[in-house]
Design an enzyme around this catalytic site. Sequence first.
Site, PDB file in Angstrom:
ATOM      1  N   SER A 143      47.160  48.061  40.860  1.00  0.00           N
ATOM      2  CA  SER A 143      46.143  49.473  41.342  1.00  0.00           C
ATOM      3  C   SER A 143      46.318  50.369  40.333  1.00  0.00           C
ATOM      4  O   SER A 143      47.190  50.785  39.837  1.00  0.00           O
ATOM      5  CB  SER A 143      46.579  49.706  42.669  1.00  0.00           C
ATOM      6  N   TYR A 157      52.647  52.366  48.840  1.00  0.00           N
ATOM      7  CA  TYR A 157      51.734  51.288  48.311  1.00  0.00           C
ATOM      8  C   TYR A 157      51.543  51.654  46.632  1.00  0.00           C
ATOM      9  O   TYR A 157      51.812  50.411  45.987  1.00  0.00           O
ATOM     10  CB  TYR A 157      50.419  51.761  48.718  1.00  0.00           C
TER      11      TYR A 157
HETATM   12  P1  NAP Z   1      41.431  43.044  51.839  1.00  0.00           P
HETATM   13  O1  NAP Z   1      40.076  43.056  51.849  1.00  0.00           O
HETATM   14  O2  NAP Z   1      42.308  43.856  52.870  1.00  0.00           O
HETATM   15  O3  NAP Z   1      41.979  41.706  51.767  1.00  0.00           O
HETATM   16  C1  NAP Z   1      43.316  41.374  51.763  1.00  0.00           C
HETATM   17  C2  NAP Z   1      43.560  39.673  51.720  1.00  0.00           C
HETATM   18  O4  NAP Z   1      45.155  39.586  51.572  1.00  0.00           O
HETATM   19  C3  NAP Z   1      43.199  39.003  52.984  1.00  0.00           C
HETATM   20  O5  NAP Z   1      42.665  37.819  52.717  1.00  0.00           O
HETATM   21  C4  NAP Z   1      44.509  38.805  53.895  1.00  0.00           C
HETATM   22  O6  NAP Z   1      44.501  37.871  54.638  1.00  0.00           O
HETATM   23  C5  NAP Z   1      45.568  38.734  52.681  1.00  0.00           C
HETATM   24  N1  NAP Z   1      46.684  39.135  53.279  1.00  0.00           N
HETATM   25  C6  NAP Z   1      47.272  40.424  53.609  1.00  0.00           C
HETATM   26  N2  NAP Z   1      48.778  40.185  53.800  1.00  0.00           N
HETATM   27  C7  NAP Z   1      48.913  39.051  53.605  1.00  0.00           C
HETATM   28  C8  NAP Z   1      50.177  38.236  53.592  1.00  0.00           C
HETATM   29  N3  NAP Z   1      51.354  38.954  54.190  1.00  0.00           N
HETATM   30  N4  NAP Z   1      50.051  37.050  53.296  1.00  0.00           N
HETATM   31  C9  NAP Z   1      49.039  36.480  52.761  1.00  0.00           C
HETATM   32  N5  NAP Z   1      47.783  37.132  52.790  1.00  0.00           N
HETATM   33  C10 NAP Z   1      47.942  38.231  53.104  1.00  0.00           C
HETATM   34  O7  NAP Z   1      42.220  43.742  50.408  1.00  0.00           O
HETATM   35  P2  NAP Z   1      41.240  43.904  49.068  1.00  0.00           P
HETATM   36  O8  NAP Z   1      40.897  45.156  48.798  1.00  0.00           O
HETATM   37  O9  NAP Z   1      40.723  42.559  48.558  1.00  0.00           O
HETATM   38  O10 NAP Z   1      42.767  43.866  48.015  1.00  0.00           O
HETATM   39  C11 NAP Z   1      43.072  42.347  47.372  1.00  0.00           C
HETATM   40  C12 NAP Z   1      44.399  43.049  46.343  1.00  0.00           C
HETATM   41  O11 NAP Z   1      43.880  44.090  45.519  1.00  0.00           O
HETATM   42  C13 NAP Z   1      45.521  43.721  46.981  1.00  0.00           C
HETATM   43  O12 NAP Z   1      46.696  43.239  46.319  1.00  0.00           O
HETATM   44  C14 NAP Z   1      45.270  45.227  46.914  1.00  0.00           C
HETATM   45  O13 NAP Z   1      46.407  45.995  46.834  1.00  0.00           O
HETATM   46  C15 NAP Z   1      44.528  45.444  45.651  1.00  0.00           C
HETATM   47  N6  NAP Z   1      43.679  46.441  45.202  1.00  0.00           N
HETATM   48  C16 NAP Z   1      42.804  46.884  45.974  1.00  0.00           C
HETATM   49  C17 NAP Z   1      41.769  47.978  45.807  1.00  0.00           C
HETATM   50  C18 NAP Z   1      40.782  48.103  46.759  1.00  0.00           C
HETATM   51  O14 NAP Z   1      40.334  49.216  46.687  1.00  0.00           O
HETATM   52  N7  NAP Z   1      40.168  47.341  47.661  1.00  0.00           N
HETATM   53  C19 NAP Z   1      42.053  48.694  44.823  1.00  0.00           C
HETATM   54  C20 NAP Z   1      43.373  48.309  43.858  1.00  0.00           C
HETATM   55  C21 NAP Z   1      44.109  47.207  44.214  1.00  0.00           C
HETATM   56  P3  NAP Z   1      43.508  37.848  56.085  1.00  0.00           P
HETATM   57  O15 NAP Z   1      42.019  37.484  55.630  1.00  0.00           O
HETATM   58  O16 NAP Z   1      43.986  36.694  56.824  1.00  0.00           O
HETATM   59  O17 NAP Z   1      43.788  39.041  57.081  1.00  0.00           O
END
Ligand code: NAP
Length: 248
Positions: A143, A157
């Site tokens: 990130s 985080y």
């Molecule tokens: P999201 O929409 O909250 O989706 C998270 C996904 O991870 C969901 O499918 C969830 O499963 C799964 N998950 C959460 N905890 C878990 C666990 N303990 N074991 C297995 N699966 C788990 O998140 P996102 O925004 O797509 O983010 C994805 C990645 O990108 C993350 O690593 C995040 O830190 C990174 N990121 C995101 C952003 C942003 O702005 N969105 C920015 C920088 C980095 P369920 O569907 O079953 O809940």
Amino acid sequence: MADRVAVVTGGGRGIGRAVSILAARAGYRICLSYVSDAAAARQVVAAIEAEGGQAVAVQGDVGVETDVLALFAAADRLGTVAALVNNAGVVDVAARVDAMSAERLRRMMTINVVGSLLCAREAVRRMSTRHGGQGGSIVNLSSVAAKLGGAGQYVDYAASKGAIDSFTVGLAREVAPEGIRVNAVAPGIIDTEIHASGGQPDRARALAPLIPMQRPGTAEEIGGPIVWLLSEEAAYMTGAIVDVTGGR
Ligand code: NAP
């Protein structure tokens, strides 16, 4: 490898969903994990199958070793593991470090850091030529927070993503002679449900004026570069941390 499998953790929603669908279009069989939203994961499997691809969804927590072993056992049943996207990750509600509980810190590091390392361990055991494998590619989700630090909101985080950066560089150098490339994508602010899970559902749109491109990114705009990093077009890239931030 006609039967090459991509393991995508957290592949049911957000960025992981986009990665799963785009990687299936690139020819991978998809083994995606989810932790609680079975309906969303099933919907991604159905979307991939509707386009003629193959996918399975496996429930499990990436921070729990037995769940990670079960995830990779399911991937083995699908074919040859050739790619891993360490996408599962969590945020927590905004807080200063002096208000963070030990329980919060342990959860953050267990899911975001230990979970990614456990999954990478299983991937390397299968992909490495040292273990009789045929090579492969790993992409970790970092990130922009790793560099910005998350002051006043989520230093925990940000620190977990800083660990992902170090892990990416170190593992890349460790397994480069064994046919495995390891890179990271560092997204900026992406419009997914992760912000709601941190108690700020409008965060992505609210922060748009701070982004040079004046808008949050979409999950597909992160999934595209991830799938490209998995591909042979990125054959000489390893240990790279690729910012995908709209200029932030
Ligand atoms: P999201 O929409 O909250 O989706 C998270 C996904 O991870 C969901 O499918 C969830 O499963 C799964 N998950 C959460 N905890 C878990 C666990 N303990 N074991 C297995 N699966 C788990 O998140 P996102 O925004 O797509 O983010 C994805 C990645 O990108 C993350 O690593 C995040 O830190 C990174 N990121 C995101 C952003 C942003 O702005 N969105 C920015 C920088 C980095 P369920 O569907 O079953 O809940």
